[in-house]
Scaffold this motif. Structure first.
Motif, PDB file in Angstrom:
ATOM      1  N   LEU A  10      -4.601   6.599   0.851  1.00 16.07           N
ATOM      2  CA  LEU A  10      -3.495   5.597   0.829  1.00 16.07           C
ATOM      3  C   LEU A  10      -2.365   5.827   1.972  1.00 16.07           C
ATOM      4  N   ALA A  69       0.920   4.277  -2.666  1.00 18.69           N
ATOM      5  CA  ALA A  69       0.719   5.777  -2.354  1.00 18.69           C
ATOM      6  C   ALA A  69       1.821   6.780  -2.874  1.00 18.69           C
ATOM      7  N   MET A 108       0.823  -1.139   0.047  1.00 15.63           N
ATOM      8  CA  MET A 108      -0.112  -0.094   0.005  1.00 15.63           C
ATOM      9  C   MET A 108       0.926   1.331   0.111  1.00 15.63           C
TER      10      MET A 108
END
Length: 142
Positions: free
Chosen positions: A134, A5, A1
């Protein structure tokens, strides 16, 4: 993740660089007809760039404090972004005004931000929202 981002942040930055370059090239820094204040534009840019640098350092250091610092930097970036978005909306809804220039010519007094393509503005905003989500999710996982 965290990498997602970074990717969304970089895509957002590309759209932002394009709009900043367009705004500067069309005379935004000189003031004139722009509805976007110079401190707001450059504050948005500098805080977003600082946050991106902190995020990249976080990816290498994996320190939760850096993730939260990047998120903290994104909050005023988002606030300034909303301010500019609503000012840009008012520009797109107002017809450009013609002013008299040199004798025998007419010069449009068009704000430089009117030249921003709608898809770029919307894409920048959508990727910015995704980035913010994110980043906070990554910070919560740290």
């Amino acid at each position: 993740m965290s990498i997602a981002a970074l990717v969304t942040w970089l895509i957002t930055a590309l759209g932002g660089f394009y709009m900043l370059g367009t705004w500067i090239a069309r005379g935004g820094v000189r003031g004139g007809t722009s509805r976007l204040p110079v401190p707001v534009i450059f504050g948005h840019f500098l805080l977003a760039a600082a946050g991106l640098v902190v995020w990249i350092i976080y990816l290498f250091a994996d320190a939760a404090a850096l993730a939260w610092t990047a998120f903290g930097l994104l909050l005023p970036v988002a606030l300034l972004g909303f301010v500019m978005f609503f000012r840009w909306l008012s520009v797109t809804r107002t017809p450009s005004v013609r002013t008299a220039g040199a004798p025998g010519s007419a010069q449009a007094a068009t704000p430089p931000e009117r030249a921003f393509p709608v898809p770029v503005v919307l894409g920048h905003g959508l990727f910015a929202v995704a980035t913010l989500a994110l980043v906070v999710l990554s910070a919560l996982q740290s």
